[in-house]
Scaffold this motif. Structure first.
Motif, PDB file in Angstrom:
ATOM      1  N   ILE A  24     -19.620 -45.466  66.464  1.00 53.57           N
ATOM      2  CA  ILE A  24     -19.632 -44.302  67.351  1.00 53.57           C
ATOM      3  C   ILE A  24     -19.407 -43.022  66.552  1.00 53.57           C
ATOM      4  CG2 ILE A  24     -18.342 -43.161  69.200  1.00 53.57           C
ATOM      5  CD1 ILE A  24     -17.871 -45.946  70.416  1.00 53.57           C
ATOM      6  N   PHE A  25     -18.486 -43.065  65.601  1.00 53.47           N
ATOM      7  CA  PHE A  25     -18.219 -41.894  64.772  1.00 53.47           C
ATOM      8  C   PHE A  25     -19.443 -41.494  63.956  1.00 53.47           C
ATOM      9  CE2 PHE A  25     -16.905 -40.586  60.420  1.00 53.47           C
ATOM     10  CZ  PHE A  25     -16.537 -39.280  60.728  1.00 53.47           C
ATOM     11  N   LEU A  26     -20.082 -42.443  63.308  1.00 52.51           N
ATOM     12  CA  LEU A  26     -21.252 -42.130  62.485  1.00 52.51           C
ATOM     13  C   LEU A  26     -22.419 -41.640  63.349  1.00 52.51           C
ATOM     14  CD1 LEU A  26     -21.202 -45.080  59.919  1.00 52.51           C
ATOM     15  CD2 LEU A  26     -20.435 -42.721  59.580  1.00 52.51           C
ATOM     16  N   ALA A  27     -22.576 -42.223  64.522  1.00 48.17           N
ATOM     17  CA  ALA A  27     -23.656 -41.800  65.421  1.00 48.17           C
ATOM     18  C   ALA A  27     -23.432 -40.398  65.965  1.00 48.17           C
ATOM     19  CB  ALA A  27     -23.794 -42.789  66.580  1.00 48.17           C
ATOM     20  N   ALA A  28     -22.198 -39.906  65.885  1.00 44.99           N
ATOM     21  CA  ALA A  28     -21.872 -38.584  66.430  1.00 44.99           C
ATOM     22  C   ALA A  28     -22.073 -37.456  65.424  1.00 44.99           C
ATOM     23  CB  ALA A  28     -20.423 -38.565  66.930  1.00 44.99           C
ATOM     24  N   TRP A  29     -22.518 -37.773  64.207  1.00 45.16           N
ATOM     25  CA  TRP A  29     -22.643 -36.731  63.182  1.00 45.16           C
ATOM     26  C   TRP A  29     -23.649 -35.651  63.587  1.00 45.16           C
ATOM     27  CZ3 TRP A  29     -21.770 -37.314  57.341  1.00 45.16           C
ATOM     28  CH2 TRP A  29     -20.548 -37.954  57.103  1.00 45.16           C
ATOM     29  N   LEU A  30     -24.768 -36.051  64.179  1.00 48.75           N
ATOM     30  CA  LEU A  30     -25.761 -35.061  64.595  1.00 48.75           C
ATOM     31  C   LEU A  30     -25.194 -34.180  65.707  1.00 48.75           C
ATOM     32  CD1 LEU A  30     -28.533 -33.822  64.384  1.00 48.75           C
ATOM     33  CD2 LEU A  30     -29.417 -35.622  65.886  1.00 48.75           C
ATOM     34  N   LEU A  31     -24.489 -34.775  66.637  1.00 56.01           N
ATOM     35  CA  LEU A  31     -23.844 -34.022  67.713  1.00 56.01           C
ATOM     36  C   LEU A  31     -22.882 -32.984  67.144  1.00 56.01           C
ATOM     37  CD1 LEU A  31     -22.633 -33.442  70.554  1.00 56.01           C
ATOM     38  CD2 LEU A  31     -21.312 -35.551  70.292  1.00 56.01           C
ATOM     39  N   VAL A  32     -22.023 -33.404  66.214  1.00 59.90           N
ATOM     40  CA  VAL A  32     -21.051 -32.483  65.616  1.00 59.90           C
ATOM     41  C   VAL A  32     -21.766 -31.378  64.851  1.00 59.90           C
ATOM     42  CG1 VAL A  32     -19.145 -32.290  63.971  1.00 59.90           C
ATOM     43  CG2 VAL A  32     -19.281 -34.281  65.480  1.00 59.90           C
ATOM     44  N   ALA A  33     -22.825 -31.729  64.123  1.00 55.54           N
ATOM     45  CA  ALA A  33     -23.555 -30.737  63.333  1.00 55.54           C
ATOM     46  C   ALA A  33     -24.202 -29.679  64.223  1.00 55.54           C
ATOM     47  CB  ALA A  33     -24.609 -31.434  62.478  1.00 55.54           C
ATOM     48  N   VAL A  34     -24.833 -30.113  65.302  1.00 53.92           N
ATOM     49  CA  VAL A  34     -25.493 -29.167  66.210  1.00 53.92           C
ATOM     50  C   VAL A  34     -24.476 -28.233  66.842  1.00 53.92           C
ATOM     51  CG1 VAL A  34     -26.777 -28.988  68.375  1.00 53.92           C
ATOM     52  CG2 VAL A  34     -27.476 -30.656  66.656  1.00 53.92           C
ATOM     53  N   GLN A  35     -23.369 -28.801  67.326  1.00 51.21           N
ATOM     54  CA  GLN A  35     -22.363 -27.976  67.988  1.00 51.21           C
ATOM     55  C   GLN A  35     -21.716 -26.999  67.012  1.00 51.21           C
ATOM     56  OE1 GLN A  35     -22.699 -29.164  71.964  1.00 51.21           O
ATOM     57  NE2 GLN A  35     -21.480 -27.560  71.049  1.00 51.21           N
ATOM     58  N   LEU A  36     -21.442 -27.444  65.792  1.00 52.31           N
ATOM     59  CA  LEU A  36     -20.792 -26.574  64.822  1.00 52.31           C
ATOM     60  C   LEU A  36     -21.738 -25.459  64.377  1.00 52.31           C
ATOM     61  CD1 LEU A  36     -18.298 -25.989  63.107  1.00 52.31           C
ATOM     62  CD2 LEU A  36     -19.248 -27.499  61.349  1.00 52.31           C
ATOM     63  N   TRP A  37     -22.990 -25.787  64.154  1.00 54.87           N
ATOM     64  CA  TRP A  37     -23.959 -24.783  63.725  1.00 54.87           C
ATOM     65  C   TRP A  37     -24.066 -23.667  64.770  1.00 54.87           C
ATOM     66  CZ3 TRP A  37     -29.478 -26.198  61.551  1.00 54.87           C
ATOM     67  CH2 TRP A  37     -30.064 -25.047  61.013  1.00 54.87           C
ATOM     68  N   LEU A  38     -24.190 -24.038  66.026  1.00 60.30           N
ATOM     69  CA  LEU A  38     -24.321 -23.022  67.071  1.00 60.30           C
ATOM     70  C   LEU A  38     -23.041 -22.203  67.202  1.00 60.30           C
ATOM     71  CD1 LEU A  38     -26.534 -22.151  69.081  1.00 60.30           C
ATOM     72  CD2 LEU A  38     -25.342 -23.484  70.817  1.00 60.30           C
ATOM     73  N   ALA A  39     -21.896 -22.859  67.072  1.00 58.49           N
ATOM     74  CA  ALA A  39     -20.618 -22.140  67.173  1.00 58.49           C
ATOM     75  C   ALA A  39     -20.440 -21.151  66.026  1.00 58.49           C
ATOM     76  CB  ALA A  39     -19.466 -23.136  67.195  1.00 58.49           C
ATOM     77  N   LEU A  40     -20.917 -21.518  64.833  1.00 59.28           N
ATOM     78  CA  LEU A  40     -20.812 -20.617  63.692  1.00 59.28           C
ATOM     79  C   LEU A  40     -21.841 -19.495  63.760  1.00 59.28           C
ATOM     80  CD1 LEU A  40     -20.303 -23.207  60.796  1.00 59.28           C
ATOM     81  CD2 LEU A  40     -18.567 -21.679  61.769  1.00 59.28           C
ATOM     82  N   ARG A  41     -22.982 -19.797  64.344  1.00 58.32           N
ATOM     83  CA  ARG A  41     -24.076 -18.819  64.368  1.00 58.32           C
ATOM     84  C   ARG A  41     -23.775 -17.632  65.267  1.00 58.32           C
ATOM     85  NH1 ARG A  41     -26.713 -15.268  64.600  1.00 58.32           N
ATOM     86  NH2 ARG A  41     -28.958 -14.957  64.400  1.00 58.32           N
ATOM     87  N   TYR A  42     -23.108 -17.864  66.391  1.00 60.38           N
ATOM     88  CA  TYR A  42     -22.858 -16.792  67.354  1.00 60.38           C
ATOM     89  C   TYR A  42     -21.360 -16.525  67.463  1.00 60.38           C
ATOM     90  CZ  TYR A  42     -27.705 -17.547  68.658  1.00 60.38           C
ATOM     91  OH  TYR A  42     -29.075 -17.671  68.623  1.00 60.38           O
ATOM     92  N   ALA A  43     -21.013 -15.242  67.444  1.00 64.72           N
ATOM     93  CA  ALA A  43     -19.603 -14.871  67.531  1.00 64.72           C
ATOM     94  C   ALA A  43     -18.993 -15.260  68.872  1.00 64.72           C
ATOM     95  CB  ALA A  43     -19.446 -13.370  67.301  1.00 64.72           C
ATOM     96  N   SER A  44     -19.794 -15.242  69.926  1.00 63.42           N
ATOM     97  CA  SER A  44     -19.314 -15.659  71.235  1.00 63.42           C
ATOM     98  C   SER A  44     -19.274 -17.187  71.304  1.00 63.42           C
ATOM     99  CB  SER A  44     -20.226 -15.115  72.337  1.00 63.42           C
ATOM    100  OG  SER A  44     -19.861 -15.650  73.590  1.00 63.42           O
ATOM    101  N   PHE A  45     -18.250 -17.706  71.952  1.00 56.26           N
ATOM    102  CA  PHE A  45     -18.140 -19.156  72.105  1.00 56.26           C
ATOM    103  C   PHE A  45     -19.015 -19.688  73.241  1.00 56.26           C
ATOM    104  CE2 PHE A  45     -14.974 -17.328  74.907  1.00 56.26           C
ATOM    105  CZ  PHE A  45     -15.118 -18.059  76.068  1.00 56.26           C
TER     106      PHE A  45
END
Length: 254
Positions: A162-183
């Motif tokens: 489950i942890f390894l399968a979640a890497w894409l999920l974490v990457a997408v969420q982190l990228w968007l959170a870093l890209r925009y100043a608003s949460f």
């Protein structure tokens, strides 16, 4: 003299990682990491009391993994990404960080490492608390003690997948959170992704949806679980690499 100075200079990425870990300790991320697995264990405990009769060990362990993969993990990944990003967006420290004499991607890689580390820690904590909840029920009410022997290696393997399968999920969420100043954009994406994964759990296309890849590790079809694992892990590696390259080249997030 120059050689000795270079030899004893601290590794740049290690320094960035240590600074990010220090910021993490001062945020609410560690509280989130502790509360989420604890809530699942509490649910397992009271659910067993509600059932009121002995059940096989497999049932509560599978239930805890399902809750984690199905709902708690996607929402925690969303909140964690927002917390990591807001440590820079809030005080507006991106200009300062990007002016430092070190590769820009180090800052983003440190945040990615911390995000994955926290999710891994939550998985380990769940692996400890869920069996303890089952044991506690048996200690308080011996007539309701779980039957059979707990297959802890299989439970750990499932949580690892489950942890390894979640890497894409974490990457997408982190990228968007870093890209925009608003949460808001990252939060909206996480809510939408979790919603569609809930209402379309059995959809064939769900195997390629980042928010469904972790829960697909509980699929009855091994081929579907293996495909979701490969897509989540390899896709996550690719997404993290693309994020580091793209974020390292662009201007300060707005």
């Amino acid at each position: 003299m120059t050689t000795r100075t270079v030899a004893f200079a601290p590794p740049r990425f290690a320094t960035a990682l240590a600074v990010e870990a220090y910021k993490l300790r001062r945020s609410l991320a560690l509280l989130l990491a502790a509360v989420a697995p604890l809530l699942i264990a509490v649910f397992v405990f009271f659910n067993l009391l509600r059932i009121g009769k002995p059940v096989p060990w497999t049932m509560p362990l599978q239930s805890s993994a399902a809750i984690w993969a199905f709902f708690m993990l996607p929402m925690c990944a969303t909140a964690l990404a927002a917390l990591l990003a807001q440590t820079e967006h809030g005080p507006r420290t991106w200009d300062h960080l990007r002016a430092l004499p070190r590769p820009r991607w180090h800052f983003y890689a440190a945040k990615a490492a911390c995000a994955l580390g926290v999710v891994a820690g939550m998985s380990v904590l769940l692996a400890v608390l869920a069996p303890l909840a089952v044991l506690l029920v048996g200690a308080l009410k011996p007539a309701m003690a779980a039957t059979g022997a707990p297959d802890l290696p299989a439970f750990l393997l499932l949580l690892g997948r489950i942890f390894l399968a979640a890497w894409l999920l974490v990457a997408v969420q982190l990228w968007l959170a870093l890209r925009y100043a608003s949460f808001v954009p990252a939060l909206a994406l996480g809510i939408a992704g979790t919603f569609f994964s809930v209402v379309a759990t059995s959809a064939k296309a769900g195997v390629a949806m980042p928010w469904q890849m972790p829960v697909n590790q509980l699929a009855s079809n091994p081929a579907r679980a293996d495909l979701a694992l490969a897509l989540g892990f390899i896709g996550g590696l690719a997404c993290f690499a693309l994020m580091l390259w793209r974020m390292g080249r662009q201007e300060v997030p707005r």
